[in-house]
Design a protein around this motif. Sequence first.
Motif, PDB file in Angstrom:
ATOM      1  N   ARG A  56       0.147  -4.652   5.473  1.00 37.90           N
ATOM      2  CA  ARG A  56       0.773  -5.795   6.035  1.00 37.90           C
ATOM      3  C   ARG A  56       1.780  -5.709   7.369  1.00 37.90           C
ATOM      4  O   ARG A  56       1.775  -6.407   8.060  1.00 37.90           O
ATOM      5  N   ALA A  57       2.417  -4.596   6.937  1.00 39.91           N
ATOM      6  CA  ALA A  57       3.321  -4.210   8.211  1.00 39.91           C
ATOM      7  C   ALA A  57       2.352  -3.937   9.556  1.00 39.91           C
ATOM      8  O   ALA A  57       2.744  -4.303  10.860  1.00 39.91           O
ATOM      9  N   ALA A  58       1.292  -2.957   9.544  1.00 46.61           N
ATOM     10  CA  ALA A  58       0.085  -3.203  10.645  1.00 46.61           C
ATOM     11  C   ALA A  58      -0.261  -4.429  10.863  1.00 46.61           C
ATOM     12  O   ALA A  58      -0.526  -4.494  12.349  1.00 46.61           O
ATOM     13  N   GLN A  59      -0.287  -5.412   9.966  1.00 43.56           N
ATOM     14  CA  GLN A  59      -0.967  -6.723  10.403  1.00 43.56           C
ATOM     15  C   GLN A  59      -0.132  -7.392  11.352  1.00 43.56           C
ATOM     16  O   GLN A  59      -0.326  -8.066  12.281  1.00 43.56           O
ATOM     17  N   GLU A  60       1.393  -7.224  10.940  1.00 41.47           N
ATOM     18  CA  GLU A  60       2.424  -7.922  11.661  1.00 41.47           C
ATOM     19  C   GLU A  60       2.350  -7.223  13.154  1.00 41.47           C
ATOM     20  O   GLU A  60       2.803  -8.039  14.089  1.00 41.47           O
ATOM     21  N   LEU A  61       2.162  -5.992  13.475  1.00 37.86           N
ATOM     22  CA  LEU A  61       2.161  -5.355  14.670  1.00 37.86           C
ATOM     23  C   LEU A  61       0.936  -5.831  15.318  1.00 37.86           C
ATOM     24  O   LEU A  61       1.070  -5.856  16.568  1.00 37.86           O
ATOM     25  N   ILE A  75      -6.394  -0.165  16.370  1.00 31.17           N
ATOM     26  CA  ILE A  75      -5.896  -0.962  16.884  1.00 31.17           C
ATOM     27  C   ILE A  75      -4.215  -1.386  16.621  1.00 31.17           C
ATOM     28  O   ILE A  75      -3.418  -2.119  17.222  1.00 31.17           O
ATOM     29  N   SER A  76      -4.104  -0.876  15.311  1.00 31.78           N
ATOM     30  CA  SER A  76      -2.836  -1.027  14.767  1.00 31.78           C
ATOM     31  C   SER A  76      -2.569   0.077  13.560  1.00 31.78           C
ATOM     32  O   SER A  76      -3.563   0.331  13.035  1.00 31.78           O
ATOM     33  N   HIS A  77      -1.405   0.251  13.410  1.00 28.43           N
ATOM     34  CA  HIS A  77      -1.315   1.141  12.324  1.00 28.43           C
ATOM     35  C   HIS A  77       0.366   1.274  11.730  1.00 28.43           C
ATOM     36  O   HIS A  77       1.144   0.700  12.375  1.00 28.43           O
ATOM     37  N   HIS A  78       0.605   1.558  10.493  1.00 26.58           N
ATOM     38  CA  HIS A  78       2.068   1.804   9.820  1.00 26.58           C
ATOM     39  C   HIS A  78       1.743   2.451   8.669  1.00 26.58           C
ATOM     40  O   HIS A  78       1.122   2.368   8.019  1.00 26.58           O
ATOM     41  N   ALA A  79       2.638   3.573   8.760  1.00 22.89           N
ATOM     42  CA  ALA A  79       2.695   4.649   7.815  1.00 22.89           C
ATOM     43  C   ALA A  79       1.264   5.042   7.416  1.00 22.89           C
ATOM     44  O   ALA A  79       0.452   5.658   8.233  1.00 22.89           O
ATOM     45  N   SER A  80       0.752   4.709   6.401  1.00 23.43           N
ATOM     46  CA  SER A  80      -0.529   5.164   5.730  1.00 23.43           C
ATOM     47  C   SER A  80      -1.602   4.345   6.145  1.00 23.43           C
ATOM     48  O   SER A  80      -2.941   4.730   5.918  1.00 23.43           O
ATOM     49  N   ALA A  81      -1.350   3.340   6.546  1.00 21.41           N
ATOM     50  CA  ALA A  81      -2.525   1.984   7.021  1.00 21.41           C
ATOM     51  C   ALA A  81      -2.920   2.068   8.338  1.00 21.41           C
ATOM     52  O   ALA A  81      -2.134   1.993   9.376  1.00 21.41           O
TER      53      ALA A  81
END
Length: 109
Positions: free
Chosen positions: A20-25, A42-48
């Motif tokens: 969800r955090a990667a989606q927002e980015l 094209i996007s990432h956050h922590a493990s995703a």
Amino acid sequence: MEPSLCYVQNYASAKVTDIRAAQELLRQRRDCTITAHSCVMISHHASAGVYLCNEKPESLSPACRDLSSSIDGILTQCAPITGAEGPEVQGQQFWQQGFNIAIRKIGAW
């Protein structure tokens, strides 16, 4: 968009909160151009990690905001597994335009 593929061989699931955090980015990103026959994060956050893959012989420039809807599709259609730190998901969604979005744990290709 077509239905999501919920199990992709050799992919590992990522935490839903990280997805969800990667989606927002991704929604905030302006450019999602991809070259022919390639696959890039094209996007990432922590493990995703969120990956855009182009199956076409030419470059494509889909709107980043539109691509984020694939994440909703995967999270809606694919049942989460129980991970050590909460629910986890992996999956892939194909678009008729010749590209697809994949979500998975970073470093697990």
